[in-house]
Scaffold this active site. Sequence first.
Site, PDB file in Angstrom:
ATOM      1  N   SER A   1      -9.132   2.605   3.569  1.00  0.00           N
ATOM      2  CA  SER A   1      -8.131   3.199   2.697  1.00  0.00           C
ATOM      3  C   SER A   1      -7.321   2.162   1.915  1.00  0.00           C
ATOM      4  O   SER A   1      -6.542   2.529   1.021  1.00  0.00           O
ATOM      5  CB  SER A   1      -7.175   4.065   3.533  1.00  0.00           C
ATOM      6  OG  SER A   1      -6.504   3.303   4.509  1.00  0.00           O
TER       7      SER A   1
ATOM      8  N   SER B   1      -9.926   0.290   7.633  1.00  0.00           N
ATOM      9  CA  SER B   1      -9.309   0.411   6.314  1.00  0.00           C
ATOM     10  C   SER B   1      -8.906  -0.898   5.666  1.00  0.00           C
ATOM     11  O   SER B   1      -8.540  -0.910   4.491  1.00  0.00           O
ATOM     12  CB  SER B   1      -8.083   1.333   6.394  1.00  0.00           C
ATOM     13  OG  SER B   1      -8.478   2.660   6.622  1.00  0.00           O
TER      14      SER B   1
ATOM     15  N   LYS C   1       0.829  -1.203   0.000  1.00  0.00           N
ATOM     16  CA  LYS C   1       0.000   0.000   0.000  1.00  0.00           C
ATOM     17  C   LYS C   1       0.868   1.260   0.000  1.00  0.00           C
ATOM     18  O   LYS C   1       1.921   1.301   0.655  1.00  0.00           O
ATOM     19  CB  LYS C   1      -0.908  -0.038   1.235  1.00  0.00           C
ATOM     20  CG  LYS C   1      -1.939   1.055   1.347  1.00  0.00           C
ATOM     21  CD  LYS C   1      -2.804   0.779   2.577  1.00  0.00           C
ATOM     22  CE  LYS C   1      -3.774   1.880   2.889  1.00  0.00           C
ATOM     23  NZ  LYS C   1      -4.592   1.574   4.085  1.00  0.00           N
TER      24      LYS C   1
END
Length: 478
Positions: free
Chosen positions: A159, A183, A84
């Site tokens: 996220s 997330s 990520k």
Amino acid sequence: MPELFNQMPTALELAGLIRSRQISPVEVLTDTAERIQALNPQVNAIVWSDDEEARRRAAAMADVLVHASDEELPPFFGVPLPIKDLTEVAGWPATYGSLAVSDEPKLESELVVRAFERAGFLLFGRTNAPEFGPIPVTENLRYGVTRNPWDLDLTPGGSSGGAAAAVAAGMFSIAHGNDGGGSIRIPASCCGLVGLKVARGRVPSRNFSWEGGSVEGVLGRDVADVAAVLDQIAGPDPLQWYNAPAPEQPFATAIGAEPARLRIGMVTTSPFGLPVDAACLGAVEATAQTLESLGHVIESFELPNIDDFLGPFLNIVNTGLAGYRDVDWTKTDLHIQRNREAALGVSSLDYVQSVADLQRWTRGFLSRWGSDFDILLSPTMAILPPRAGAVLEELHASGETSSSSLTVLQMAVFTSAFNMTGQPAISLPVHVTATGIPVGIQLVAGPWDEYTLLGLAAQLERAFGWRERRLPFSASQG
């Protein structure tokens, strides 16, 4: 690789193919790169990669495979894994989804990245994330909007939405994510995946973001992958301030064990009185019926009022922006500038008071586990995945008045409290709507009890059979 199977295997299955020499790390990487080329233009999950360096490392792994015994190979040897864009990797840029950060390579890897490398993963590519990560969708001004492979008009959540979209689209078997308010769990629900938020202090980190409420992990297609990865990245770490207790046995052993009879507290009403979508309620009710048929006891439970939780939580989230260096804040999106302004208004005394308030609030909340019930069952989200791009539009339309929106609250209202309590929680893809949209449910265990949580999740996986669910599209269809 495609001739060996109809769609992307799980990470453990792929590792087994490599270990048995049915396929080489070079072939796996080549197939992954081809899938990204075919599918990523539709979903915008991967925002950066160094293909040449990845090929070099894959070739080195192929050489190792010629001479190494099975015992010498780490468990995920040669399996590609994207990281990520909020997490640093030495030699890679980390822009945090922001126009305000340069793409200069970072000098040091986060501890979880080093653990992934020790486990044998072949790190490959950056997944998209919202700017600095405070909203539960994946859309930013630098890389644009990431879309849900199940319906390209919808968000994959956030996220860790780029990670979820990359797995759901079939580019990768598993992907790195982190979870500060849902997330990992929210994208797992949106994209039909398994997403585990580990307990506070379970996975080592250089520093505890959001007072340890933000944790590292992965998103995958089945519980076995998630448990096996946790065994590789979990602590304890003697250099870290706080640690979860070491597990008594490997987390992966929970997968085949039938859990004891458990008391399940079922939640169907939302904090703040927000309405809950019928499909989200239906997923919880179907899960409760299945759990009851498996011998567990179901009792209704209402989450306590979390008004006292929200203000201190937002203070901690907003002041988390202080951890980012070398940022030109004038180039950030408007909602990030609002968050930073709010953070600058929080004095050190206010911050300490927020932490103390949350610690006191958490004690009463946690006392229900082990006394009233063993596991909590709830929707993962109060709504189905919203339209891709909608949240940034809402935030921009709110002018100077708000750094959040109703949609953000609806997506995170069931998940965020458990980051501050530090409990392990997991989203499971138990349902798909008539229009083909995945719907997850959330299970929450008591402190540090990932083992019970994973065992129950695996039992539900066997009952619901989501491992057999086909991905929404494949490289051949792309």
